[in-house]
Scaffold this active site. Sequence first.
Site, PDB file in Angstrom:
ATOM      1  N   LEU A 214       0.885  -1.413   0.045  1.00  0.00           N
ATOM      2  CA  LEU A 214      -0.088   0.000   0.103  1.00  0.00           C
ATOM      3  C   LEU A 214       0.791   1.197  -0.138  1.00  0.00           C
ATOM      4  CD1 LEU A 214      -2.858   1.268   0.274  1.00  0.00           C
ATOM      5  CD2 LEU A 214      -2.871   1.220   2.682  1.00  0.00           C
ATOM      6  N   TYR A 215       2.049   1.198   0.768  1.00  0.00           N
ATOM      7  CA  TYR A 215       2.907   2.411   0.736  1.00  0.00           C
ATOM      8  C   TYR A 215       3.390   2.575  -0.850  1.00  0.00           C
ATOM      9  CZ  TYR A 215       7.372   4.773   1.183  1.00  0.00           C
ATOM     10  OH  TYR A 215       8.521   5.826   1.161  1.00  0.00           O
TER      11      TYR A 215
END
Length: 403
Positions: A214-215
């Site tokens: 997700l980062y």
Amino acid sequence: MEKSSYFFTRGGGARWHYSLAKLTVWSFAFLALILIFFLRSPAPSTITSAADPSRRSLRNYNWGGSAWEKRVRASARARSSNGLTVLVTGAAGFVGTHVSSALKRRGDGALLERTGVFIVEGDINDEALLRKLFEVVPFTHVMHLAAQAGVRYAMENPGSYVHSNIAGFVNLLEVCKSVNPQPAIVWASSSSVYGLNTKVPFSEKDRTDQPASLYAATKKAGEEIAHTYNHIYGLSLTGLRFFTVYGPWGRPDMAYFFFTKDILKGKQIAIFEAANHGTVARDFTYIDDIVKGCLGALDTAEKSTGSGGKKRGPAQLRVFNLGNTSPVPVSELVSILERLLKVKAKRNIMKLPRNGDVQYTHANISYAQRELGYKPTTDLQSGLKKFVRWYLNYYSDGKKAVE
């Protein structure tokens, strides 16, 4: 802002107290924005102070008023005709601290109040605060380093990444598009955007539509958002894809940092390997080399072309890899630390988990070399030697590290 709790004594010495357990829970819970106004001034540099989001909400931080504005203006007053006035976000974080210090050393400004610079603490999602600052000071540049960093923590607190890396970035760009003159913006993307790419070395021309975390997805989103604001509003935007930055004052959740701590404590350390005993390697980049790339990006950034939120012509849009071009297996990283610490590590070889980590990173930096004059000079052996020297000195020859 990377979660780092700094404070200053009367003598000006800084001590950084952290708890890795607390870091896991609170690191990056909120973004602190420390705004630093850089001008041509020869005062010495120092580490910045950061608010602890575990104690209070930065949205409620008291700012404004005639006295506050006076201090902001005094802090940002240029002392030469060619001085840069730079708004730095995330200045209390790892990269932000070193970039700010480097800007100070070369005469672009200071970091602490005692050197004549006013520090403003806030949240990059606080639109009113950002607009007020631009009303008070016509910043020529923005160095946007505030972000929710780290791949693994995204599995625990995904909302914080969206809040900081997407909503916070959009809020900053919304303010920048409407001020006059518009500033040129340099901001931190990440090598994580290359995701599951197997072609190496990674080039800025490669596709980046397979994020593994997700980062990485939020940083990829940031690049697309930057393109939009450049296209519609004429903002000059330069994205920097950092490759595994390490060095003194680094993030305690990075492998080289907690490996050092655990080796000294005699604790077992986990070393990951890919399928079929594949090597896991990183393009480790020393902080001083990253700083050179950041300053090069600032110095070559062209002016934005918009005015009053309207585009007047094509504006500069760039993305650069900032790496070391020499991937090193994580197992070799541990071997170097063993030699420097003179302690044998207790290795526990484990399979690479499905938590967003990728097997291999390797930067192609030819574009940054050509456009920014970027040339990394610190190999991993030399960089870790500097880090270990700092670590042992800071923790009293390792005594605090093993408590």
